[in-house]
Design a protein around this motif. Structure first.
Motif, PDB file in Angstrom:
ATOM      1  N   THR A  23      51.129 -29.492  24.358  1.00  0.00           N
ATOM      2  CA  THR A  23      50.637 -28.592  23.323  1.00  0.00           C
ATOM      3  C   THR A  23      50.035 -29.446  22.208  1.00  0.00           C
ATOM      4  O   THR A  23      50.753 -30.220  21.566  1.00  0.00           O
ATOM      5  CB  THR A  23      51.766 -27.716  22.758  1.00  0.00           C
ATOM      6  N   ALA A  43      45.806 -15.942  29.946  1.00  0.00           N
ATOM      7  CA  ALA A  43      45.930 -16.595  28.640  1.00  0.00           C
ATOM      8  C   ALA A  43      46.618 -15.679  27.635  1.00  0.00           C
ATOM      9  O   ALA A  43      47.511 -16.099  26.893  1.00  0.00           O
ATOM     10  CB  ALA A  43      44.550 -17.010  28.129  1.00  0.00           C
ATOM     11  N   LYS A  76      44.676 -19.981  19.099  1.00  0.00           N
ATOM     12  CA  LYS A  76      45.297 -20.812  20.121  1.00  0.00           C
ATOM     13  C   LYS A  76      44.558 -20.614  21.440  1.00  0.00           C
ATOM     14  O   LYS A  76      44.279 -19.473  21.829  1.00  0.00           O
ATOM     15  CB  LYS A  76      46.772 -20.446  20.293  1.00  0.00           C
ATOM     16  N   TRP A  90      44.115 -21.815  25.716  1.00  0.00           N
ATOM     17  CA  TRP A  90      44.836 -22.304  26.893  1.00  0.00           C
ATOM     18  C   TRP A  90      43.836 -22.844  27.910  1.00  0.00           C
ATOM     19  O   TRP A  90      42.852 -22.179  28.232  1.00  0.00           O
ATOM     20  CB  TRP A  90      45.647 -21.158  27.488  1.00  0.00           C
ATOM     21  N   TYR A 101      48.010 -16.778  24.173  1.00  0.00           N
ATOM     22  CA  TYR A 101      46.830 -17.490  23.697  1.00  0.00           C
ATOM     23  C   TYR A 101      45.648 -16.534  23.538  1.00  0.00           C
ATOM     24  O   TYR A 101      45.536 -15.521  24.241  1.00  0.00           O
ATOM     25  CB  TYR A 101      46.478 -18.640  24.643  1.00  0.00           C
ATOM     26  N   THR A 102      44.758 -16.873  22.619  1.00  0.00           N
ATOM     27  CA  THR A 102      43.635 -16.001  22.291  1.00  0.00           C
ATOM     28  C   THR A 102      42.506 -16.105  23.305  1.00  0.00           C
ATOM     29  O   THR A 102      41.871 -15.114  23.646  1.00  0.00           O
ATOM     30  CB  THR A 102      43.080 -16.345  20.885  1.00  0.00           C
ATOM     31  N   LYS A 117      46.640 -25.697  24.621  1.00  0.00           N
ATOM     32  CA  LYS A 117      47.710 -25.878  25.611  1.00  0.00           C
ATOM     33  C   LYS A 117      47.100 -26.381  26.908  1.00  0.00           C
ATOM     34  O   LYS A 117      46.243 -25.729  27.504  1.00  0.00           O
ATOM     35  CB  LYS A 117      48.444 -24.560  25.852  1.00  0.00           C
TER      36      LYS A 117
END
Length: 354
Positions: free
Chosen positions: A316, A209, A175, A177, A214-215, A311
């Motif tokens: 999303t 993030a 995921k 951001w 988020y990654t 995101k």
């Protein structure tokens, strides 16, 4: 130049390959070489891994004159050690050196030195699935001086680290951001250079993030805050209505070697990659229209990293129903099969370490 070799008196225990993380363990030896105005690059040597002693006034600590590269060594099913496109890393390394006012080095010699180091450290190249030996060439300014100018002395070193997967997710969708507030680089700056300051500049947004779950961070351009540039430590690709798109190199985007490999493979397969500016609004609209089929990052550390969610503001964007896309899988398999010697290298990308 001849490379002198000093072997370590005792060797470390090898780690459990099933528990390898990324960048936490280091091998028994390292390569070092020095530069000064009178001698140029000189005194190349392989010696036991250990601290570099520097003065508190050493320029790299104060003015950030530092560059590095990242590549890997892989073990084939036959037990051979090989490198993936290392000459491209050293070419890019010299390009970074030029931009950061660091003297150029002999790329062929650097590659020979790396291979000599790998011969000594071959027991450290892991063989478990998905593991490799990460290679970090680095050059730092060494003058003990407080004043803004390019250093007159430098240290070139190479260290090695056995590694597992870069992301805890492994080869599964991550995921990301989109930050609107922070920027990584601007045209005319050093965004296309692999220099330490670029990564320091990314840390705050990266932490934000992570706090949001988020990654990685997806960076937008630093002028209009509109066009997609990079994601975290990787280049980024989108598949929109069957078209593979990646942001064009603009002077603020790192020219990734894995990125280049993806582009060359796609062209060979008859599905060329479009390199152009792509806005985040275009990505959002493509998702809304059901045309955003895939998104994935490319880089040395993770090779290919599928993106399952983006995101942006209050939106999303879920991509691919949480599954790895077909293009991401195809590129990942093709590149890693060459890297690990599971398929024939028809591109001339592999260098064997004899």
């Amino acid at each position: 130049m001849e490379i002198s070799i000093q072997k370590a008196g005792s060797l470390k225990d090898l780690p459990d390959e099933s528990e390898l993380a990324f960048g936490t363990l280091f091998t028994d030896h390292m390569f070092n070489m020095d530069y000064d105005l009178d001698n140029g690059w000189h005194n190349p040597r392989i010696e036991p891994y250990g601290p570099i002693t520097i003065d508190p006034s050493t320029m790299v600590l104060h003015y950030g004159q530092s560059i590095f590269e990242g590549l890997k060594a892989f073990k084939t099913p036959e037990g051979e050690i090989q490198l993936f496109r290392p000459e491209q890393n050293f070419t890019r390394f010299n390009q970074s050196a030029h931009r950061m006012c660091i003297p150029a080095f002999d790329e062929e010699f650097a590659l020979r030195a790396l291979k000599e180091l790998l011969k000594i450290e071959k027991r450290w190249v892991p063989s478990a699935p998905g593991t490799s030996l990460y290679i970090r060439p680095t050059i730092i300014a060494m003058d003990p001086f407080l004043g803004v100018r390019a250093s007159y002395t430098y240290r070139f070193f190479i260290i090695l680290s056995p590694v597992g997967a870069y992301y805890k997710e492994g080869f599964n969708p991550v995921k990301i951001w989109v930050t609107e507030k922070y920027v990584r680089a601007v045209p005319g700056g050093v965004g296309e250079v692999k220099t330490a300051g670029n990564y320091a500049a990314s840390l705050y947004a990266g932490e934000e993030a992570h706090h949001k779950g988020y990654t990685q961070v997806l960076w937008l351009d630093g002028v209009e805050r509109k066009y997609v540039e990079e994601v975290g430590s990787m280049n980024i690709f989108f598949v929109i209505d069957d078209e593979i798109i990646t942001p064009a190199l603009s002077g603020s985007i790192l020219s990734g070697i894995t990125r280049d490999s993806v582009i060359e493979m796609a062209e060979k397969w008859g599905h060329p990659v479009t390199q152009r500016r792509i806005s985040i609004d275009e990505v959002v609209e493509a998702h809304k229209a059901g045309k955003l089929q895939e998104c994935f990052g490319s880089g040395t550390a993770a090779v290919i990293s599928p993106v399952g969610q983006i995101k942006y503001k209050d939106k999303t964007l879920a991509i691919g129903d949480g599954k790895v896309g077909s293009w991401a899988r195809k590129f990942f398999d093709a590149i890693t099969d060459i890297q690990y010697g599971r398929t024939q290298d028809t591109e001339g990308w592999v260098h064997k370490v004899d």
